[in-house]
Write a protein that holds these residues in place. Structure first.
Motif, short mmCIF file in Angstrom:
data_model
loop_
_atom_site.label_atom_id
_atom_site.label_comp_id
_atom_site.label_asym_id
_atom_site.label_seq_id
_atom_site.Cartn_x
_atom_site.Cartn_y
_atom_site.Cartn_z
N VAL A 86 -3.14 8.33 -4.36
CA VAL A 86 -1.87 7.99 -5.05
C VAL A 86 -1.64 6.79 -5.34
CG1 VAL A 86 0.41 9.04 -5.06
CG2 VAL A 86 -1.23 10.92 -4.07
N ARG A 87 -1.77 6.07 -3.88
CA ARG A 87 -1.24 5.11 -3.67
C ARG A 87 -2.14 3.43 -4.30
NH1 ARG A 87 1.87 4.11 0.66
NH2 ARG A 87 1.56 5.64 2.55
N SER A 88 -3.59 4.37 -4.90
CA SER A 88 -4.49 3.20 -5.39
C SER A 88 -3.60 2.89 -7.33
CB SER A 88 -5.79 3.64 -5.56
OG SER A 88 -6.92 2.84 -6.81
N ALA A 89 -3.74 4.59 -7.21
CA ALA A 89 -3.32 5.11 -8.59
C ALA A 89 -1.79 4.34 -9.00
CB ALA A 89 -2.94 6.41 -8.96
N PHE A 90 -0.90 4.88 -8.21
CA PHE A 90 0.79 3.98 -8.62
C PHE A 90 1.22 3.30 -7.84
CE2 PHE A 90 -0.71 7.81 -9.83
CZ PHE A 90 0.07 8.91 -11.38
N GLY A 91 0.32 2.62 -6.95
CA GLY A 91 1.00 1.29 -6.19
C GLY A 91 0.99 0.27 -6.83
N GLN A 92 1.73 -1.20 -5.91
CA GLN A 92 2.18 -2.28 -6.95
C GLN A 92 0.41 -3.08 -6.27
OE1 GLN A 92 5.71 -3.37 -4.79
NE2 GLN A 92 6.66 -3.52 -6.95
N ASP A 93 0.20 -3.92 -6.90
CA ASP A 93 -1.16 -4.35 -7.01
C ASP A 93 -1.04 -5.66 -6.02
OD1 ASP A 93 -2.82 -2.83 -8.47
OD2 ASP A 93 -2.27 -3.79 -10.27
N GLY A 94 -1.19 -5.76 -5.50
CA GLY A 94 -1.99 -7.13 -4.13
C GLY A 94 0.18 -6.35 -3.11
N VAL A 95 0.71 -5.55 -3.36
CA VAL A 95 0.90 -5.42 -2.30
C VAL A 95 0.78 -3.79 -1.25
CG1 VAL A 95 3.70 -4.69 -1.72
CG2 VAL A 95 3.57 -6.09 -3.54
N SER A 96 0.73 -4.54 0.05
CA SER A 96 -0.11 -3.25 1.12
C SER A 96 1.11 -2.77 1.71
CB SER A 96 0.02 -4.63 2.29
OG SER A 96 -0.51 -3.63 3.20
N PRO A 97 1.31 -1.28 2.00
CA PRO A 97 1.44 -0.60 2.41
C PRO A 97 2.50 -0.45 3.70
CG PRO A 97 -0.66 0.27 2.07
CD PRO A 97 -0.96 -0.93 0.96
N LEU A 98 1.01 -1.73 3.93
CA LEU A 98 1.29 -1.55 6.02
C LEU A 98 2.51 -2.41 6.23
CD1 LEU A 98 0.94 -0.48 8.46
CD2 LEU A 98 -1.12 -2.10 8.43
N ARG A 99 3.53 -2.29 6.79
CA ARG A 99 4.27 -3.35 7.42
C ARG A 99 4.20 -3.27 9.42
NH1 ARG A 99 7.17 0.82 4.74
NH2 ARG A 99 8.35 1.41 6.62
N LEU A 100 4.32 -4.35 9.41
CA LEU A 100 3.99 -5.13 10.37
C LEU A 100 5.19 -5.54 11.20
CD1 LEU A 100 0.09 -5.78 11.21
CD2 LEU A 100 1.08 -3.80 11.72
N THR A 101 5.77 -4.94 12.22
CA THR A 101 6.52 -5.71 12.96
C THR A 101 6.18 -6.63 13.86
OG1 THR A 101 8.32 -4.24 11.84
CG2 THR A 101 9.18 -5.48 14.08
N VAL A 102 6.76 -7.96 14.70
CA VAL A 102 5.89 -7.94 16.11
C VAL A 102 7.56 -8.64 16.41
CG1 VAL A 102 4.74 -10.80 16.89
CG2 VAL A 102 3.98 -9.60 14.65
N MET A 103 7.84 -7.92 17.07
CA MET A 103 8.47 -7.92 18.07
C MET A 103 8.67 -8.88 19.31
SD MET A 103 11.34 -4.76 19.97
CE MET A 103 11.41 -4.23 17.97
N SER A 104 9.18 -9.71 20.17
CA SER A 104 9.51 -9.95 21.27
C SER A 104 10.63 -9.52 22.13
CB SER A 104 10.11 -11.83 21.17
OG SER A 104 10.89 -11.97 20.75
N PHE A 105 10.01 -8.83 23.59
CA PHE A 105 10.96 -8.52 24.41
C PHE A 105 11.27 -9.81 25.87
CE2 PHE A 105 7.35 -6.42 25.33
CZ PHE A 105 6.96 -5.78 26.17
#
Length: 307
Positions: free
Chosen positions: A172-191
């Motif tokens: 589904v992502r391949s058919a309807f996802g935005q080209d070049g936009v990754s579905p994965l969001r990475l949060t790099v957090m300091s603590f």
């Protein structure tokens, strides 16, 4: 003897039909048990506005209402199936009316072999919506007959017989996802460890092996976002080596996340108070990570500003 559907390869999405509303409208339908819920979830993860089990006669008011939102909801997916019973028969007419007006609605149809559908219904111990007093096969046969014309007019058909939920989501992502936009969001957090480990962290890294700038009088009042502190932290033996090697590890992790259909993950970098070392390493790691992996990278400093 029931005849399984002919497997259909997933083609590239067809050109968007003309749509004067400016909306991207998708009808998600197909056989019960073929994975509509999984496909709908994948669309929602890609910021589609998904409406489940909408009666066909409510599609025109929905499209009109969303069009008035002036672009706030540009992508709308309507999940329609035989749960609507008598109202479902109106779906073909609604689609034809839109086609006559020159407004295109794409149709994504999910299918699967009869024996696969039987196994899936048996595994969840639920009856088929059209089964009535008959058998599962009776319900599946009745549904195939009811959906025949919709399958014929579908823009994309996905046979899910041999797909697990992750593979279907990827299709589904391949058919309807935005080209070049990754579905994965990475949060790099300091603590800061003194305030506790973030409860939503997927990876926790301890950078307290590096000297603490807190004990340097002229650096104590600054943070890892300041050049003086960042230069001090990154110049320490092992700092850049650690970042290089951890990035190599994250290459493998991100590739795996994408393959397993993960949509978000949090990498937590900790020092004592979350002000100096973890902030400097987080900034550098996130910068290099964004240039290296197929993911959207966000930075967050959880404990910056605490006393």
């Amino acid at each position: 003897m029931t005849i399984p559907p002919v497997p259909s390869p997933v083609p590239s999405p067809p050109p968007h039909p003309r749509n004067d509303t400016g909306l991207e409208i998708l009808l998600l339908t197909g056989m019960s048990g073929a994975g509509r819920s999984t496909a709908a979830n994948a669309l929602e993860d890609m910021n589609w506005y998904v409406v489940d089990n909408l009666p066909p006669l409510m599609i025109p008011p929905l499209v009109e209402l969303v069009a008035r939102a002036e672009g706030a909801l540009p992508k709308v997916a309507v999940v329609a199936d035989v749960r609507g019973r008598a109202m479902f028969s109106e779906l073909d007419r609604v689609l034809s009316d839109y086609q006559d007006q020159g407004i295109g609605i794409r149709v994504l149809y999910l299918d699967a072999a009869d024996e696969v559908l039987v196994r899936r219904f048996e595994s969840v111990r639920r009856p088929h919506p059209l089964q009535g007093d008959g058998t599962l096969v009776d319900g599946i046969t009745a549904e195939r007959e009811a959906l025949g014309s919709l399958r014929d007019r579908a823009d994309i058909i996905i046979d899910t017989s041999d797909l697990n939920v992750h593979q279907l989501s990827n299709e589904v992502r391949s058919a309807f996802g935005q080209d070049g936009v990754s579905p994965l969001r990475l949060t790099v957090m300091s603590f800061g460890f003194k305030y506790g480990i973030p409860m939503d962290a997927d990876h926790v890294v301890d950078v307290r092996f590096l000297p603490n700038p807190y004990w340097i009088p002229h650096l104590r009042g600054h943070t890892g976002q300041d050049v003086e502190v960042a230069d001090y932290v990154l110049s320490q033996p092992g700092a850049l080596t650690f970042i290089d090697r951890y990035l190599s590890t994250l290459d493998v992790v991100v590739e795996g996340y994408l393959g397993e259909n993960r949509t978000f993950a949090t990498i937590a970098i900790g020092c004592t108070g979350g002000k100096h070392r973890s902030v400097a390493i987080t900034e550098q790691l996130a910068k290099r990570l964004a240039d290296r992996v197929h993911a959207r990278v966000n930075v967050r400093h959880r404990d910056l500003g605490r006393e």
